[in-house]
Design an enzyme around this catalytic site. Structure first.
Site, PDB file in Angstrom:
ATOM      1  N   HIS A 126       0.876  -1.178   0.000  1.00 11.35           N
ATOM      2  CA  HIS A 126       0.000   0.000   0.000  1.00 11.35           C
ATOM      3  C   HIS A 126       0.914   1.229   0.000  1.00 11.35           C
ATOM      4  O   HIS A 126       2.025   1.188   0.557  1.00 11.35           O
ATOM      5  CB  HIS A 126      -0.836  -0.038   1.281  1.00 11.35           C
ATOM      6  N   ASP A 203       2.963  -4.308   8.012  1.00 12.77           N
ATOM      7  CA  ASP A 203       1.735  -3.548   7.799  1.00 12.77           C
ATOM      8  C   ASP A 203       0.590  -4.555   7.906  1.00 12.77           C
ATOM      9  O   ASP A 203       0.321  -5.313   6.980  1.00 12.77           O
ATOM     10  CB  ASP A 203       1.776  -2.886   6.417  1.00 12.77           C
ATOM     11  N   GLN A 206      -4.480  -5.237   6.677  1.00 12.81           N
ATOM     12  CA  GLN A 206      -5.361  -6.284   6.154  1.00 12.81           C
ATOM     13  C   GLN A 206      -5.188  -7.577   6.945  1.00 12.81           C
ATOM     14  O   GLN A 206      -6.137  -8.352   7.076  1.00 12.81           O
ATOM     15  CB  GLN A 206      -5.079  -6.540   4.666  1.00 12.81           C
ATOM     16  N   LYS A 229     -10.875  -0.930   9.689  1.00 13.37           N
ATOM     17  CA  LYS A 229     -10.989  -2.161   8.884  1.00 13.37           C
ATOM     18  C   LYS A 229     -11.353  -3.348   9.771  1.00 13.37           C
ATOM     19  O   LYS A 229     -11.698  -4.417   9.292  1.00 13.37           O
ATOM     20  CB  LYS A 229      -9.678  -2.439   8.158  1.00 13.37           C
ATOM     21  N   CYS A 367      -4.673   2.290  -3.895  1.00 16.43           N
ATOM     22  CA  CYS A 367      -3.500   2.846  -3.191  1.00 16.43           C
ATOM     23  C   CYS A 367      -2.296   1.913  -3.318  1.00 16.43           C
ATOM     24  O   CYS A 367      -1.518   1.749  -2.362  1.00 16.43           O
ATOM     25  CB  CYS A 367      -3.783   3.123  -1.713  1.00 16.43           C
TER      26      CYS A 367
HETATM   27  C1  LIG Z   1      -2.442  -2.737   3.515  1.00 12.52           C
HETATM   28  C2  LIG Z   1      -2.854  -1.361   3.943  1.00 12.52           C
HETATM   29  N1  LIG Z   1      -1.954  -0.562   4.525  1.00 12.52           N
HETATM   30  C3  LIG Z   1      -2.270   0.663   4.952  1.00 12.52           C
HETATM   31  C4  LIG Z   1      -3.541   1.173   4.796  1.00 12.52           C
HETATM   32  C5  LIG Z   1      -3.849   2.551   5.296  1.00 12.52           C
HETATM   33  O1  LIG Z   1      -4.507   2.458   6.516  1.00 12.52           O
HETATM   34  P1  LIG Z   1      -5.369   3.691   7.105  1.00 12.52           P
HETATM   35  O2  LIG Z   1      -6.544   3.830   6.206  1.00 12.52           O
HETATM   36  O3  LIG Z   1      -5.757   3.219   8.470  1.00 12.52           O
HETATM   37  O4  LIG Z   1      -4.516   4.868   7.159  1.00 12.52           O
HETATM   38  C6  LIG Z   1      -4.502   0.384   4.178  1.00 12.52           C
HETATM   39  C7  LIG Z   1      -5.860   0.935   3.945  1.00 12.52           C
HETATM   40  O5  LIG Z   1      -6.394   0.822   2.858  1.00 12.52           O
HETATM   41  C8  LIG Z   1      -4.156  -0.920   3.749  1.00 12.52           C
HETATM   42  O6  LIG Z   1      -5.048  -1.716   3.153  1.00 12.52           O
END
Ligand SMILES: Cc1ncc(COP(=O)(O)O)c(C=O)c1O
Length: 410
Positions: A126, A203, A206, A229, A367
């Protein structure tokens, strides 16, 4: 409830008020939980209750309500800690996953990275796990290395291992890809990195929603996720960081609540986690996240994962049986995030047809522009299934895609 289902999904659905609404006169089929999940009544009520009865600022006043609010806020921290098997003071509340990763890049970067050092991440990330490192490359002269993925969306572990040279000072990878659904071999990643004394950030935005996470068993150094999420509110995220490591880092922001003492000559800072929580935190949202954790725990993360696997298998089987469906992300170890395209139709057109049937999917680059390009696309459709989706909804998705094919003659 059929025997192969993990739980009575209708009972779960009844807890989510929004799932009862209609769009364009059709029942809502919400297949965009990977972007942000819907909230059960238990989360909504906990937040309303907090605002109606127990609200005041935390860690400040000696008055009754401030103490009640502080207890509730800190008890949410305790719930997060238990949920991922961490210690309470290893949980830092942030605004979301993005802020948590920026915090690590900026604070770890300030304390431990010099020009010429390398950070290993991957093509499947992401943007929140790419851009902060690229910003650090601009300001500090570090180098960012990217592990490629193969055509199935699996990380190339041979390349990963080969990249772990003496200049690498951090590995920062997705636990689970938000586009491909690939579950990365995180145990192997951590053990390879640790064998060279390189810390690892995962990260988990997900990863946290699809199964149990145990940060101690993983021995991961930083683990990041967002509340929204995990069926909790937006505006709250979590950074797990090993305490000794966190206390080597400077604060992210300066202000109230993160200091020991301030004089006109200078300031001393509290230890982690408070060092990293300057200002009034997201009090109500933290309580909401605690309620979300209670909720998913009462259903059981293993049961959720069994349920979602069933949905994924059915969706993959039925979609791939249609002519001209390109599934993007076919890793053997995959969660219920399903990117696909229909040959000859623009993904936005497919998503628009689905939308008119009441089916909410995401369309675009999710993203993760470098990943979409590496897989050979400009954009994709993404259906993501959460704990409340049903096999009937999977069928509606398939019927919706068939309709789009008919309309566009593909
Ligand atoms: C894998 C991943 N990392 C980071 C993020 C960003 O997270 P946040 O929306 O809490 O800033 C997302 C959100 O779409 C994501 O799916």
């Amino acid at each position: 409830m059929t025997s192969n289902q993990a739980y009575d999904v209708e009972k779960i659905r009844a807890d989510f008020p929004i799932l009862g609404r209609e769009v364009y006169g059709k029942s809502l089929v919400f297949l965009d939980s990977a972007a942000s999940a819907q909230k059960p009544r238990q989360v909504i009520s906990a937040m309303v209750e907090m605002m109606e009865n127990d609200y005041a600022n935390v860690h400040r006043g000696a008055h009754f309500l401030s103490q009640v609010a502080t207890e509730k806020f800190e008890s949410a921290r305790e719930k997060v800690a238990q949920f991922i098997n961490a210690d309470k003071d290893e949980i830092i509340f942030t605004r979301g996953g993005t802020e948590a990763m920026n915090l690590v890049a900026s604070c770890f970067g300030a304390a431990h990275l010099q020009a010429g050092d390398q950070v290993v991440t991957s093509v499947m990330e992401h943007h929140a796990n790419i851009v902060p490192w690229q910003m650090l490359a601009e300001t500090k002269g570090i180098e960012v290395l990217f592990v490629p993925v193969d055509a199935r969306g699996v990380l190339d572990m041979a390349v990963f291992e080969g990249l772990l040279g003496p200049k690498v000072k951090m590995v920062s990878l997705a636990h689970v890809s938000n586009v491909l659904g690939t579950v990365n071999p995180v145990e192997e990643i951590i053990s390879l990195a640790h064998s060279k004394d390189i810390p690892v950030m995962l990260d988990g935005c997900q990863g946290i929603t699809h199964g149990k996470v145990d940060v101690k068993a993983l021995d991961v150094d930083f683990y990041v996720f967002s509340g929204h999420k995990l069926y909790g509110p937006s505006g709250i995220g979590v950074l797990y960081g090993k305490k000794d490591l966190m206390n080597t880092l400077p604060p992210h922001q300066g202000g109230g609540d993160m200091i020991e003492t301030v004089t006109l000559e200078g300031t001393t800072f509290k230890e982690s986690p408070h060092r990293f929580e300057a200002g009034t935190p997201a009090i109500v949202e933290a309580v909401g996240l605690g309620a979300a954790i209670d909720y998913v725990s009462s259903v059981g993360m293993d049961a959720i994962s069994v349920h979602e696997k069933l949905l994924l298998e059915q969706a993959m089987a039925k979609l791939s049986a249609l002519e001209g469906i390109e599934l993007i992300g076919t890793a053997p170890n995959k969660v219920s995030v399903l990117a696909f395209n229909v040959t000859g139709i623009h993904p936005l057109d497919v998503a628009t047809v689905l939308d008119r049937q009441g089916i909410a999917v995401r369309v675009g680059q999710h993203c993760a522009e470098p990943l979409i390009k590496a897989m050979g696309y400009e954009a994709t459709i993404r259906a993501s299934f959460g704990m409340y989706n049903t096999l009937e909804e999977v069928d509606k998705l398939v019927t919706g895609v068939e309709k789009a094919k008919m309309m566009f003659g593909a």
